[in-house]
Motif scaffolding. Sequence first.
Motif, PDB file in Angstrom:
ATOM      1  N   LEU A   1       7.226  13.422  -8.177  1.00  0.00           N
ATOM      2  CA  LEU A   1       7.256  14.852  -7.848  1.00  0.00           C
ATOM      3  C   LEU A   1       8.698  15.348  -7.722  1.00  0.00           C
ATOM      4  O   LEU A   1       9.051  16.419  -8.212  1.00  0.00           O
ATOM      5  N   ARG A   2       9.507  14.557  -7.050  1.00  0.00           N
ATOM      6  CA  ARG A   2      10.918  14.954  -6.896  1.00  0.00           C
ATOM      7  C   ARG A   2      11.600  15.001  -8.256  1.00  0.00           C
ATOM      8  O   ARG A   2      12.380  15.890  -8.562  1.00  0.00           O
TER       9      ARG A   2
ATOM     10  N   GLU B   1       0.830  -1.224   0.000  1.00  0.00           N
ATOM     11  CA  GLU B   1       0.000   0.000   0.000  1.00  0.00           C
ATOM     12  C   GLU B   1       0.859   1.266   0.000  1.00  0.00           C
ATOM     13  O   GLU B   1       0.368   2.364  -0.244  1.00  0.00           O
ATOM     14  N   GLN B   2       2.162   1.123   0.283  1.00  0.00           N
ATOM     15  CA  GLN B   2       3.020   2.318   0.301  1.00  0.00           C
ATOM     16  C   GLN B   2       3.703   2.566  -1.053  1.00  0.00           C
ATOM     17  O   GLN B   2       4.368   3.578  -1.245  1.00  0.00           O
TER      18      GLN B   2
ATOM     19  N   THR C   1       4.489   8.389  -6.203  1.00  0.00           N
ATOM     20  CA  THR C   1       4.092   9.803  -6.248  1.00  0.00           C
ATOM     21  C   THR C   1       5.255  10.699  -5.839  1.00  0.00           C
ATOM     22  O   THR C   1       5.575  11.683  -6.533  1.00  0.00           O
ATOM     23  N   VAL C   2       5.884  10.366  -4.708  1.00  0.00           N
ATOM     24  CA  VAL C   2       6.968  11.216  -4.210  1.00  0.00           C
ATOM     25  C   VAL C   2       8.133  11.229  -5.209  1.00  0.00           C
ATOM     26  O   VAL C   2       8.711  12.286  -5.495  1.00  0.00           O
ATOM     27  N   LEU C   3       8.436  10.066  -5.762  1.00  0.00           N
ATOM     28  CA  LEU C   3       9.539  10.005  -6.735  1.00  0.00           C
ATOM     29  C   LEU C   3       9.236  10.869  -7.950  1.00  0.00           C
ATOM     30  O   LEU C   3      10.091  11.604  -8.431  1.00  0.00           O
TER      31      LEU C   3
ATOM     32  N   MET D   1       2.312   3.182  -3.944  1.00  0.00           N
ATOM     33  CA  MET D   1       1.743   4.319  -4.686  1.00  0.00           C
ATOM     34  C   MET D   1       2.339   5.624  -4.153  1.00  0.00           C
ATOM     35  O   MET D   1       2.673   6.530  -4.922  1.00  0.00           O
ATOM     36  N   ALA D   2       2.494   5.683  -2.833  1.00  0.00           N
ATOM     37  CA  ALA D   2       3.065   6.890  -2.234  1.00  0.00           C
ATOM     38  C   ALA D   2       4.511   7.079  -2.698  1.00  0.00           C
ATOM     39  O   ALA D   2       4.927   8.196  -3.021  1.00  0.00           O
ATOM     40  N   LEU D   3       5.253   5.984  -2.756  1.00  0.00           N
ATOM     41  CA  LEU D   3       6.640   6.075  -3.231  1.00  0.00           C
ATOM     42  C   LEU D   3       6.677   6.599  -4.668  1.00  0.00           C
ATOM     43  O   LEU D   3       7.470   7.488  -5.009  1.00  0.00           O
TER      44      LEU D   3
ATOM     45  N   LEU E   1      17.172   4.929  -1.101  1.00  0.00           N
ATOM     46  CA  LEU E   1      17.335   4.428  -2.476  1.00  0.00           C
ATOM     47  C   LEU E   1      18.817   4.490  -2.858  1.00  0.00           C
ATOM     48  O   LEU E   1      19.181   4.657  -4.021  1.00  0.00           O
TER      49      LEU E   1
END
Lengths: 129, 436
Positions: free
Chosen positions: B317-318, B306-307, B313-315, B309-311, B342
Amino acid sequence: MAYTVQRIPNEPIIVLKVMNPFNPAKEVPEQNAEIAKLSQGVTPPVYLISDLSELKISFSDLVVSLAEVKRDEESAFNNKNLVTLTVGSNEMVRLSVEAAKQKQYGGVNIQIFGSVDEAIAHARSLAKK
Amino acid sequence: LEESVQREEQLLLMTVAGLEASLDNHMPKGVGRDFYRWAISKENPYQGEYLQAQGITQLVKMTCKLLNGLVSDALWEKLAPYTVPMNVYQIYEIVSDNLAIGLASATSFTAEREQRRTILQEFNRSMIARLNGDRRSGDQLLKKIKPLARGVSLFEQSLNSRKQSFFAHVYSEYHRDVKPEDLEAAIFPILVANIESCVDLANFMCDYESGSLILKGLINRYRAVNRLLKHQPLPPQDLLDASTYAILVIPTLAYYIAILGEVIQPQEGFKTVVRNNLLAKALYDAALMVRLLNDLGTWTLQLPPEQYMALSTVLELRYRHYSNSANFIDGLQTAIEDTQVLTRIHKDIVHGEFNVSLYGIRDSSFDSDAIVAFNQNLGYFAQVYQGASQRLQRSLGAIDEQLNHNWLSSLILRFVQFHEVLYSNPYDMKDGEYSI
């Protein structure tokens, strides 16, 4: 517990201050539950001021936090009765605000402020409208 | 703890002594050999730093963590000397492995890289030939790449070029007739010693039941590296196979297991787990897990689904924020630079090394498809890791039942866990420097 959450008496404004050490997997659901409790009985919208100005959040904590706010139905991203205003200036704050704008996180538009006072003043002006 | 430190010191002394003997037996005479003999000796005022920089200290630590406590004190004394041939061989391996630094991209080839690729491919072919029984020595088999090898910088082909250069300069101060440039170009003798030490190891084990598992594991390693160096598109399962065989986990574990189960303390039922392939299956999954840990890092592989998708998204955006590069890999490098978690992927981008998570997209231009493909790769390999972990548990359970003991499963699990801890640290930290 490295956060405080309180409602400004007689106003639809809740101030959440998050500090270090930060344990998002544990604390984000706790914060959401407390915010939901404080919002009970308040005519929406409720303004949530999320003060992250003193928080140093790592990349991995940001990922966990995002996953938690997505998962939790009570979170600011999922609760349409909440209007979130964020205080903080670091990169991770900016990223979380950017993430909230995305469709999969509810497409929420969150404004960033330089101080809690500024955010409260803005919330009050919105509440008057 | 004190006993463990003492054993580490004991193994380090034995390994250094074994390496010294190997330099005499396996390495052609010359300035290179003289330098290595000096560098590992007390004559070198920076001996400790040298052993750390070459990965020798970490290698010994890993060996000790792997084996300490598995056998009685009396058996430990028997077991310890057997660690030496494997560790000596792997010390040379670290150097030849580093030849692949910069060769991961299929497009950004320079004449120097092409030259190194040729050397590495020929080295791998020579190793395979020797392991398959070719009687010519490593020196003879590698003759045609000897002139090419002089053009390779041993300093640049390492993860710590400044340190390597420093040791060469110190040696030159003590030995005025040797220039640091001579030592920088001395990769050929290491390749020869690598082949000879490997063949000695395989020959020593060839009469044991698990000898063929070790031999096959070694041959598969060199075949797999050559396969990856071809840069031809591979289907996912072939990619996983080649990546898994390309690291030395299977022969390393098979060797220690054979020493314990067949040489110093022959075990009832051991031959059965070799013959019925239970051991081979367990070793493959352990190797697959270590490969993925090595490439993706522990945090990424242990992230709950479940995490992901968050990874992603953050990647993304960065990536968009930091990168003004048209090239995907450059943008990714910047975007993950200070994430701490990473770090393995970052290391392989910086050093141009192979990494499964970048396979097929390393040479892409920057667009959403490349980011999506990268994020999908992370999720896919995390699933593969979980699957391998579950299969490994099942195989080890069956082995425990067969042996009526858990020494073998403990050894394999320790090995995987050692790498889980190692690869949760940034590679440029002391605790994260060594990779097999």
